[in-house]
Design an enzyme around this catalytic site. Structure first.
Site: not given
Length: 355
Positions: A151-152
């Protein structure tokens, strides 16, 4: 190292000012004579007559708007590092990551525009172009990845695109800096994760062939690059709307890079190498067992294996040409400066685990 004259940056807002990068950034700017606002959820440990500490959430648009009052330059380093991906991502996890890394960035840039700032420098990541294939001397012409390991990376792509597209709107010039793995005094991610593996007895072998290279960004090299970019943001500057890879300019195998730190804390780096495909398969099976039977999560997500087993390093030629960037510290100099910090960090982690 000689200080750069940053007085033309005026009053500076640093988000994530109590964190690893932000804390070092705030101290650097104070040493240079700037008035600084540090914005973070937790209070800054620094005290200085030119420092204003703001304890607030970047998701709170009103707090962000107030923080931008009287600010000339914004360095946005705040982010949540959500490294889960694929099936491991719950809706709650995704919503939180987007709220902080994307919506928070939008809040900040809009506030900077409305409050009369002139420069906005975003801290992205080299992962925005990494998609599971080897990269040697990658440059800023590469397309964004659409294959997100975590997700980063996903949120960094979305936020960077927003920031660069807004260049020049309401008189605010924007650019994005793409560091590699950030390390140095105050590190709470790169070597902390490695130390956790050491203390858990999981660092039993090196992964891959030993030939894969990646690059890293010593924290003071990163700050140096960010400041140089800010100084080139204006009507006539070259940095507006641009992205720049900023790293140490010394590609190295991750296990070779980590060895001096591991040995400095009194541990041994294993000499045994395991094929990356085998480790990736083991992590995949482990992750499936985690989902099915609620077993502990694997120490590294399957796609994360690619980051240490494939070439992933980037050219700093564009930063050299446009910004005049040269790393202030080579790897050896950085290690000499920060080994005392890493020794304390490992000792503290070991004490906490034994307690």
């Amino acid at each position: 190292m000689a200080l750069i004259d940053t007085r033309s940056l005026g009053t500076v807002l640093v988000t994530g000012g109590s964190g690893f990068v932000g804390g070092n950034f705030v101290q650097t700017l104070l040493d240079n004579g700037n008035r600084v606002k540090s914005f973070d959820l937790v209070p800054s440990k620094l005290e200085h007559p030119n420092l204003e500490t703001i304890e607030a959430n970047i998701c709170d648009a009103e707090s962000v708007y107030a923080a931008c009052a009287g600010v000339d330059t914004v360095f946005h380093t705040a982010a949540i590092i959500d490294l889960k991906g694929g099936k491991a991502v719950t809706k709650e996890y995704r919503d939180r990551s987007y709220a902080i890394n994307v919506d928070g960035t939008k809040n900040l840039l809009r506030a900077a525009q409305d409050q009369g700032a002139s420069r906005f420098i975003y801290t992205a990541s080299n992962s925005v172009v990494i998609g599971g294939k080897p990269i040697q001397n990658g440059d800023e012409t590469m397309s964004y990845t659409s294959r997100f390991n975590d997700l980063y990376t996903e949120t960094k792509v979305v936020a960077e695109q927003f920031v660069l597209a807004a260049n020049g709107e309401k008189g605010v010039f924007t650019c994005s800096i793409r560091p590699s793995g950030i390390w140095g005094p105050g590190d709470q991610t790169m070597f902390m994760l490695l130390f956790e593996q050491v203390l858990s007895g999981l660092l039993k072998a090196r992964v891959g062939s030993g030939k894969a290279l990646l690059d890293n960004s010593y924290v003071h090299n990163l700050i140096h690059g960010q400041i140089l970019a800010a100084l080139k943001l204006s009507d006539h500057g070259v940095a507006g709307g641009q992205a720049y890879f900023i790293n140490d300019g010394e590609p190295v195998n991750m296990f070779d890079f980590s060895k001096p730190v591991i040995e400095a804390v009194g541990e041994k780096m294993p000499n045994f190498w395991v094929p990356s495909g085998l480790v990736k398969l083991a992590m995949t099976v482990w992750q499936e067992l985690h989902f099915k039977f609620n077993l502990p999560e694997p120490p590294m997500p399957p796609l994360g294996i690619e980051r240490v087993a494939l070439d992933n390093y980037f050219s700093i030629e564009k930063a050299r040409r446009d910004l005049g960037y040269e790393p202030l510290y080579n790897t050896q100099q950085g290690l000499e400066q920060c080994l005392p910090f890493y020794k304390r960090l490992f000792s503290d982690m070991k004490l906490q685990r034994s307690a």
